[in-house]
Write an enzyme that holds these catalytic residues in place. Structure first.
Site, mmCIF file in Angstrom:
data_model
loop_
_atom_site.group_PDB
_atom_site.id
_atom_site.type_symbol
_atom_site.label_atom_id
_atom_site.label_comp_id
_atom_site.label_asym_id
_atom_site.label_seq_id
_atom_site.Cartn_x
_atom_site.Cartn_y
_atom_site.Cartn_z
ATOM 1 N N ALA A 167 0.770 -1.276 -0.111
ATOM 2 C CA ALA A 167 -0.181 0.128 -0.065
ATOM 3 C C ALA A 167 0.878 1.515 -0.041
ATOM 4 C CB ALA A 167 -1.010 -0.133 1.184
ATOM 5 N N SER A 168 0.588 2.099 0.950
ATOM 6 C CA SER A 168 1.231 3.283 0.934
ATOM 7 C C SER A 168 2.943 3.708 1.148
ATOM 8 C CB SER A 168 0.553 4.461 1.903
ATOM 9 O OG SER A 168 -0.511 4.754 1.459
ATOM 10 N N ILE A 169 3.407 2.275 1.722
ATOM 11 C CA ILE A 169 4.850 2.019 1.838
ATOM 12 C C ILE A 169 5.397 2.477 0.330
ATOM 13 C CG2 ILE A 169 6.727 0.678 2.302
ATOM 14 C CD1 ILE A 169 5.255 -0.428 4.595
ATOM 15 N N SER A 170 4.568 2.070 -0.621
ATOM 16 C CA SER A 170 4.992 2.322 -2.167
ATOM 17 C C SER A 170 5.528 3.714 -2.214
ATOM 18 C CB SER A 170 3.868 2.090 -2.981
ATOM 19 O OG SER A 170 3.328 0.751 -2.856
ATOM 20 N N LYS A 171 4.969 4.728 -1.396
ATOM 21 C CA LYS A 171 5.425 6.157 -1.564
ATOM 22 C C LYS A 171 7.011 6.241 -1.313
ATOM 23 C CE LYS A 171 0.957 8.239 -0.352
ATOM 24 N NZ LYS A 171 0.124 6.946 -0.277
#
Length: 675
Positions: free
Chosen positions: A219-223
């Site tokens: 999820a937002s760890i992709s950022k």
């Protein structure tokens, strides 16, 4: 997830320990890294300088002085003192500090390391004092040897194995040099696919168990992967943090966004809304991308922190335009590939589905999401977007985190320069969010109490993911905590990992011995949410120079969990704040003008001195001193420890809680002693 906090409510601002650093400085060690695939790996047992010194033999004594050696059958048994066999080796020559010459000649751990410098101080504090007793994750205690009493190892009969590469800290100056415990904890659910839909469980035989190599939707760890790609372009000179986004993507200038910069988007202060519906409001990928670029801002840039997916989607588009590659191809070629993260990818192939943790049953799809990205907007963009889409394992994510701890390098692969890593982990928005607000670097989320918990400091990062994932880096203890769950399975309303994240980080903090040993036998409070604890001491003052002295450790959520010292001269009818001062070895003194303490406390034990005076002079007669700790409804640190409160008047000790009678007279409500 952003987890933003607003500014502290009205009222006097408490004293935070310490003043928050505004910037840091890069300093490098002279040594070179020793990667597994680097030049040093050519020699089978490491370079010659890593080999132990040859053993020196003492000159033999004359034959007439050698006693006759008895036959083994006539030697005394080893059970008696006379039967202890003596080694024929000569005694090893001891070097200074109890280390052998071979050990003294061994090089320090190599690697280019980052050291912080607190801008608010001219003289940075030295390394933290490590705890002598450390607990491992299972609760066992292990006593460490003192460095001065460490025995030199005997010379090996065979060439030793190449020493393991010790992770270089992101911020070396505050890291304990002798800290022995390093833990990497993976928190995972036992079942990665349990539900058929939002309400129907799969039969027991059809459930897919989780394993150590299970692949999770980050999820937002992709950022953080997108931010790393952006910073690589900055290093290459293709991009600058001050560049206007519209200079690279002209369509972005629509609706008055022409002054938004790359740094604004990395730190979530670009004025963009948090979210817009792309997956069902627009028919295809080009129209969805255009909607992102032309969205109307909600605030002027640089004025308000709003955690926004749209900013990272836009940054991913910039990376694609500058490189001529899709974002997934760029990340694979320049980040995950060189690091050996072979199980980190966008859009995992169908043959890996059995290893992928299922996520949510989505009504829009009419099925359970399993094998592709959970985020609806990312899925509508083809599964590759700047804000979501990366899948990975615990092992790969730990490698990614170690790359940051090593200053941008791991396993011989240089991903970022140390200056760049330092810049990414430097807060940029404190002036916007205020005391107790969110802290953001160039991508990483910093000082996030809501999941860093017991590991929180101004230097801790990195990010969470909506699916139940989180990654924490604590450079002060060189610790990485990887937590991978599928908490949205089967629905996002079914579960949350917020409490689990906090408890895992706090458990690791206790295992690392962050709480100084000198205060562990004292009173403790602050380990519960929405609670108030009071510790009250009474004393009869002669009225000369009365003062309260306490040993104190505080690790409290900044501006929301408060420790207040108060005094009453009317039997507890009214209480007034007690100003004072905190001092500690190797630390600059901290003034407490209103008796209120909050913040991370620098992870040291303080000695607090609080004069018992009022506007008319020293207090006299019967007085009560109170330490009151209040916590908010969610999110907390390690709490507070108070050891040996004393009331003195000049050299006369009036109250000393180390004395059994005085300790029994302390009134503790919500504070507890160990055992």
């Amino acid at each position: 997830m952003g987890g933003a906090r607003g500014s502290r409510p009205g009222g006097a601002e408490p004293v935070c320990l310490p003043v928050r650093p505004a910037e840091t400085e890069v300093r490098r060690h002279r040594g070179r890294p020793r990667p597994r695939d680097g030049p040093d790996a050519k020699e089978p047992h490491g370079p010659a300088r890593h080999r132990p010194a040859p053993r020196r033999s003492a000159p033999p004594r004359p034959a007439r002085h050698r006693p006759a050696r008895p036959h083994p059958a006539h030697r005394p048994r080893s059970g008696s003192p006379r039967g202890l066999r003596r080694s024929r080796r000569p005694p090893r020559r001891r070097a200074r500090h109890g280390r052998s010459r071979a050990a003294q000649g061994a090089p320090r751990e190599a690697g280019r390391r980052l050291r912080p410098r607190l801008a608010a101080r001219r003289t940075p504090p030295p390394p933290l004092e490590p705890a002598r007793l450390l607990e491992d994750a299972r609760g066992r205690r292990a006593r460490r040897r003192r460095p001065g009493r460490r025995r030199a190892r005997p010379a090996a009969r065979h060439p030793p194995r190449r020493p393991r590469q010790r992770p270089a800290p992101l911020l070396r100056r505050h890291a304990p040099d002798r800290l022995a415990a390093r833990h990497r904890l993976r928190a995972r659910r036992r079942v990665r696919a349990r539900w058929q839909d939002a309400s129907t469980e799969s039969p027991e035989a059809e459930r897919i168990p989780a394993r150590t190599d299970t692949i999770y939707d980050l999820a937002s760890i992709s950022k953080i992967f997108t931010a790393t790609a952006v910073m690589r372009d900055v290093e290459a000179g293709l991009l600058a943090l001050e560049d206007r986004v519209a200079d690279h993507l002209p369509r972005f200038a629509e609706n008055g966004k022409g002054e938004v910069t790359v740094q604004h988007l990395l730190t979530h202060v670009g004025g963009l809304p948090a979210f817009i519906n792309l997956y069902s409001a627009f028919p295809d990928i080009p129209s969805r991308i255009d909607a992102v670029l032309t969205v109307a801002p909600s605030t002027p840039p640089g004025t308000k922190y709003v955690y926004s997916d749209l900013g990272l989607i836009t940054l991913g588009l910039i990376v694609e335009k500058l490189s001529g590659q899709s974002l997934d191809a760029y990340v694979r070629e320049h980040i995950t590939g060189p690091l050996g993260m072979d199980e980190t990818m966008y859009n995992p192939p169908a043959e890996l589905k059995a290893r992928i943790a299922a996520t949510e049953y989505v009504e829009h799809y009419g099925r359970l999401v399993h094998g592709h990205v959970h985020d609806e907007n990312a899925y509508s963009l083809g599964g590759v977007a700047g804000h979501a889409g990366v899948f990975s394992t615990a092992r790969d994510l730990a490698v990614f985190a170690q790359m940051f701890l090593h200053g941008g390098i791991y396993g011989g692969a240089r991903i970022l320069q140390p200056d760049t890593v330092e810049s990414m982990f430097t807060d940029r928005i404190a002036e916007i969010t205020g005391v107790g607000g969110a802290r953001r670097g160039l991508g990483p989320e910093l000082e996030a109490w809501f999941y860093h918990a017991g590991l929180t400091s101004p230097y801790s990062g990195v990010h969470t993911g909506f699916t139940g994932t989180s990654l924490v880096i604590d450079p002060l203890t060189e610790t990485v905590v990887v937590s991978l769950t599928n908490s949205v399975h089967p629905t996002r309303e079914w579960s949350t990992t917020s409490v689990t994240r906090r408890e895992v980080s706090t458990c690791v903090a206790h295992a690392l011995g962050i709480v100084p040993e000198s205060v562990r036998s004292g009173w403790r409070a602050g380990d519960r949410d929405a609670a108030t604890a009071t510790l009250e001491i009474s004393a009869d003052l002669p009225g000369r120079e009365p003062v309260l002295e306490v040993e104190l450790f505080a690790h409290l959520e900044t501006a929301y969990d408060l420790l207040v010292l108060e005094v009453s001269a009317d039997g507890g009818e009214s209480w007034k704040p007690l100003p004072g001062r905190l001092t500690a070895r190797h630390q600059e003194p901290v003034e407490i003008p209103d008796g209120t303490i909050t913040g991370w406390g620098r992870r040291v034990a303080w000695t607090g001195t609080f004069p018992l005076v009022d506007a008319s002079g020293p207090l006299s007669g019967e007085v009560q001193v109170r330490l009151a700790l209040t916590t908010d409804g969610s999110t907390r640190g390690l709490g507070a420890w108070v050891g040996r409160p004393r009331v003195l008047d000049r050299r006369q000790v009036l109250v000393d809680t180390d004395r059994p009678g005085d300790r029994d007279a302390v009134v503790a409500d919500g504070w507890s002693l160990p055992g």
